[in-house]
Design a protein around this motif. Sequence first.
Motif, mmCIF file in Angstrom:
data_model
loop_
_atom_site.group_PDB
_atom_site.id
_atom_site.type_symbol
_atom_site.label_atom_id
_atom_site.label_comp_id
_atom_site.label_asym_id
_atom_site.label_seq_id
_atom_site.Cartn_x
_atom_site.Cartn_y
_atom_site.Cartn_z
ATOM 1 N N SER A 183 -0.308 71.178 -5.971
ATOM 2 C CA SER A 183 -0.300 72.302 -5.034
ATOM 3 C C SER A 183 -1.347 73.368 -5.364
ATOM 4 O O SER A 183 -1.375 74.431 -4.737
ATOM 5 C CB SER A 183 1.102 72.923 -4.961
ATOM 6 N N GLU A 242 -2.512 70.107 -10.820
ATOM 7 C CA GLU A 242 -1.261 69.728 -10.158
ATOM 8 C C GLU A 242 -1.453 69.876 -8.655
ATOM 9 O O GLU A 242 -2.264 70.672 -8.178
ATOM 10 C CB GLU A 242 -0.138 70.628 -10.686
ATOM 11 N N SER A 251 4.822 73.807 -10.311
ATOM 12 C CA SER A 251 4.272 73.845 -8.967
ATOM 13 C C SER A 251 3.277 75.014 -8.912
ATOM 14 O O SER A 251 3.631 76.158 -9.159
ATOM 15 C CB SER A 251 5.403 74.041 -7.973
#
Lengths: 439, 249
Positions: free
Chosen positions: A231, A229, A201
Amino acid sequence: MSQFLEQLASLRAGGPAWLQAVHDAGAAILRDAAWPTRKTESWKYTSLRPLEHINFLAERGHAINADLSQHFAIANFDAYRLVFVNGVFSANLSDLQGLPAGVELIRFADANASQQELLVKYLNSVVEADCHLFAAVNQQLIEDGVFLHVGKNIELNKPVQIVWLSSAQEKPFHIPQRFLLLAENHSSVILVEQFVSTADSQNSFTHGVTELCLQDGARCEHYRIHLEEQSAVHVGGVYASLAANSYLDSFHLGLGGPLKRVDVVINHNGPGADCQLNGVYLPQGNQQIDYHTTIEHRVPNCTTQEVFRGIVADNAKAVFNGRIHIHPQAQKTRAELSNKNLLLSDKAEVNTKPELEIYADDVQCAHGATVARMDENALHYFLMRGISRKEAEVMLSFGFINELIGQLKQEALTDYLRPVLTHWFGRETSLVDELAAAE
Amino acid sequence: MLSIRDLQVTVDDKQILKGLNLQIKAGEVHAIMGPNGSGKSTTGYALAGKPGYEVIGGEVEFLGKNLLELDAEERAREGLFLAFQYPVEIPGVSNMEFLKASVDAQREHHGLEPLDAVSFMKKARDICKVVGLDQSFLKRGVNEGFSGGEKKRNEIMQMMLLEPKLAILDETDSGLDIDALQIVANGVNALRSPERSFIVVTHYQRLLDYIVPDYVHVLAGGRIIKSGDKSLALELEEKGYGWIENEVA
């Protein structure tokens, strides 16, 4: 003054001494800058809240000593490669073997005297940092970057792949990304800017500026691929200057994020310049993505073909702003802009705005934007052939952007992106690849 | 195979089928003819389960199952195939991808593994030859930029790949020249077997010279008003529909 700008004012970036003047110029712009709000036209639909609530500026990225090549490897794609992990150059993952004479591909940190001279001359020669806040932020904070200089008449024999890979760190951090291309007269280069991440994350904020300086008759195929990714935060831009008879083919692909914004500004500065600008954006979940493109036709006889397509799923939100500005001198301009959007849910949102500003009378211009739901007739056709609704929706969505992905000049990139996208569309196996292999 | 009793169907609240009865046994070929607006295409869509075609009365049994309880995709997987009068164009989805997805969906339904890509491609190429489509059509978007005749041949190709138990051809002959007509008929005839049935919806007797039906039905006003053997089609060609409508009235 916003907390972000306040904090920025107290930051001092390092890097080679010659960059100091660049930092200072950036800081000077920011001293008078206003933080964008919903009332700022170019940020009307995109919220900067993630930058207001998370302190990214306090930390920079750190290097990681691990083999991360799985995160950016492109099969059957032999390229000169520079890899930055969390903004830190990784010699292990990079490969610059065999660069031909007349081509310089270096980091800012390694620039010799003559290269420094070129950097000082051309860095910020295309981007107008006083008009693009985050370009100024980047300018104040860069400590390194990549400079590609292709000499006259040289056709670079392999593509150049520049990877910006981010991972998660203990605390939020920022990554300054910078790239400058100087393609001299009648040179030719294929360039891939790839933004990827490890599966963690993310808590990074990448701010970037890419400047493409194409001199007379130069040709550049440019791919900017955002697969970070979900986030990861990214606010970046590509700024190109096209001299007489030069040609730029620029392809963009972006998955969404909490804040992802890419500005693309193409300046037709010499007559006969030609630009193809294509893009695909695919936000889903609670993500958003924002592409702001501007084409400045400043001189006669230039052409622009621009096609952006977006698929917006779930609660996601997309912004596309496509501006074409034809200056009074730019007679015989031909410019076309098309933006089509597919909404996959009732809550998906797209804000699309083509802007045509024409001050010359002898021009051919067209623009169009559509927002549509899935074609029910087509869906029924799938159902009546036994294909489930879910599979049909996936195939139809994929079909909607497949035309753009399928026509990439670098087949290896098509092959690289298709499985990534099929994965995005929730398909386990890639029928397309399987069938292609069987041929 | 198929038993339709008193089928009543509305489209946009307008009743089109008003009590259709039809019994089809395995291996039979039934032709349905009739004037425009009589409900021929509606019959095909209603049987195939196209959303928007609402069954308000009657029963349909297909291979021992209550067809009306199945969704469109389940009907297809059970072996019901409708060749469209106006096949849909789907840019960006390749024909072969579409074909393979439909074949695999059917196989999965019957507990079979997906067909491996090599076998599938071989089969698809062979069928391309039979229906006279160049192999490049496999790579193109589904029906994208196909001529009318090419679209119809593509429907027949799908039918040959899916090997349905019951195939409904909705005016597959319309807009075809004689050569294309023969190709379509060859495709159908190649599939004829004691286990497989066909409903051939057509305006013209001509197609029935190539696909010889066991029964011919006249559909008018949402019901079948007359049935006979292939000679009925010839009679219709000669005299039109007026005399039957008068006879029934």
